[in-house]
Design a protein around this motif. Sequence first.
Motif, mmCIF file in Angstrom:
data_model
loop_
_atom_site.group_PDB
_atom_site.id
_atom_site.type_symbol
_atom_site.label_atom_id
_atom_site.label_comp_id
_atom_site.label_asym_id
_atom_site.label_seq_id
_atom_site.Cartn_x
_atom_site.Cartn_y
_atom_site.Cartn_z
ATOM 1 N N ARG A 19 0.833 -1.199 0.000
ATOM 2 C CA ARG A 19 0.000 0.000 0.000
ATOM 3 C C ARG A 19 0.870 1.252 0.000
ATOM 4 N N GLU A 20 1.917 1.235 0.823
ATOM 5 C CA GLU A 20 2.805 2.401 0.908
ATOM 6 C C GLU A 20 3.571 2.606 -0.406
ATOM 7 N N ILE A 21 4.008 1.514 -1.016
ATOM 8 C CA ILE A 21 4.697 1.613 -2.317
ATOM 9 C C ILE A 21 3.752 2.228 -3.349
ATOM 10 N N GLU A 22 2.499 1.776 -3.366
ATOM 11 C CA GLU A 22 1.515 2.309 -4.309
ATOM 12 C C GLU A 22 1.264 3.799 -4.075
ATOM 13 N N VAL A 40 13.934 11.165 -0.699
ATOM 14 C CA VAL A 40 13.496 10.428 0.490
ATOM 15 C C VAL A 40 12.428 9.405 0.113
ATOM 16 N N LYS A 41 11.487 9.805 -0.733
ATOM 17 C CA LYS A 41 10.415 8.896 -1.168
ATOM 18 C C LYS A 41 10.974 7.726 -1.981
ATOM 19 N N GLN A 43 13.992 6.551 -1.864
ATOM 20 C CA GLN A 43 14.757 5.712 -0.935
ATOM 21 C C GLN A 43 13.810 4.826 -0.125
ATOM 22 N N ARG A 44 12.706 5.364 0.334
ATOM 23 C CA ARG A 44 11.720 4.582 1.099
ATOM 24 C C ARG A 44 11.107 3.491 0.224
ATOM 25 N N ALA A 45 10.766 3.826 -1.005
ATOM 26 C CA ALA A 45 10.204 2.835 -1.927
ATOM 27 C C ALA A 45 11.212 1.713 -2.178
ATOM 28 N N SER A 46 12.464 2.065 -2.343
ATOM 29 C CA SER A 46 13.510 1.066 -2.556
ATOM 30 C C SER A 46 13.615 0.129 -1.351
ATOM 31 N N PHE A 47 13.576 0.708 -0.152
ATOM 32 C CA PHE A 47 13.615 -0.103 1.069
ATOM 33 C C PHE A 47 12.423 -1.055 1.124
ATOM 34 N N LEU A 48 11.226 -0.548 0.821
ATOM 35 C CA LEU A 48 10.016 -1.367 0.891
ATOM 36 C C LEU A 48 10.024 -2.487 -0.146
ATOM 37 N N ILE A 49 10.510 -2.187 -1.337
ATOM 38 C CA ILE A 49 10.591 -3.215 -2.382
ATOM 39 C C ILE A 49 11.551 -4.319 -1.960
ATOM 40 N N THR A 50 12.690 -3.945 -1.417
ATOM 41 C CA THR A 50 13.653 -4.937 -0.926
ATOM 42 C C THR A 50 13.055 -5.742 0.220
ATOM 43 N N TRP A 51 12.333 -5.082 1.104
ATOM 44 C CA TRP A 51 11.689 -5.743 2.241
ATOM 45 C C TRP A 51 10.654 -6.759 1.754
ATOM 46 N N CYS A 52 9.830 -6.344 0.781
ATOM 47 C CA CYS A 52 8.810 -7.242 0.217
ATOM 48 C C CYS A 52 9.458 -8.431 -0.488
ATOM 49 N N ASP A 53 10.515 -8.168 -1.232
ATOM 50 C CA ASP A 53 11.220 -9.238 -1.939
ATOM 51 C C ASP A 53 11.748 -10.280 -0.949
#
Length: 110
Positions: A19-22, A40-41, A43-53
């Motif tokens: 949801r946050e990535i979207e 910042v956004k 970087q956060r999206a990159s972190f979330l994508i890695t976390w989801c992966d």
Amino acid sequence: MAKKTPPTGEPAGYAEAMREIEEILAELDTNSIDVDVLAVKVQRASFLITWCDARVSAAEFAVKELVESLDVDVDVEADDDEEFDEDEDYDDLDDDSDDDSDDDSDDDKD
């Protein structure tokens, strides 16, 4: 208007992360995001994508381990190139059903 800082740390779960990535992607699509917040956004999206992966990889591993523990031969990845021959599989069933009907008719004669 106060700038909204993106959340930090791990999300509560996979659905929240998606949801946050979207939300971040929607903000980026509007082209109205503040340049100071852009990095910042992203970087956060990159972190979330890695976390989801990592969560998906962990789930795949867990499922694989469970299937192996069942000692069942299951092909987890479907091969799209392989075609299913419907007639071939049903021919065997037709032969078996003829044999069963012969056995039933013998029982009726007794």
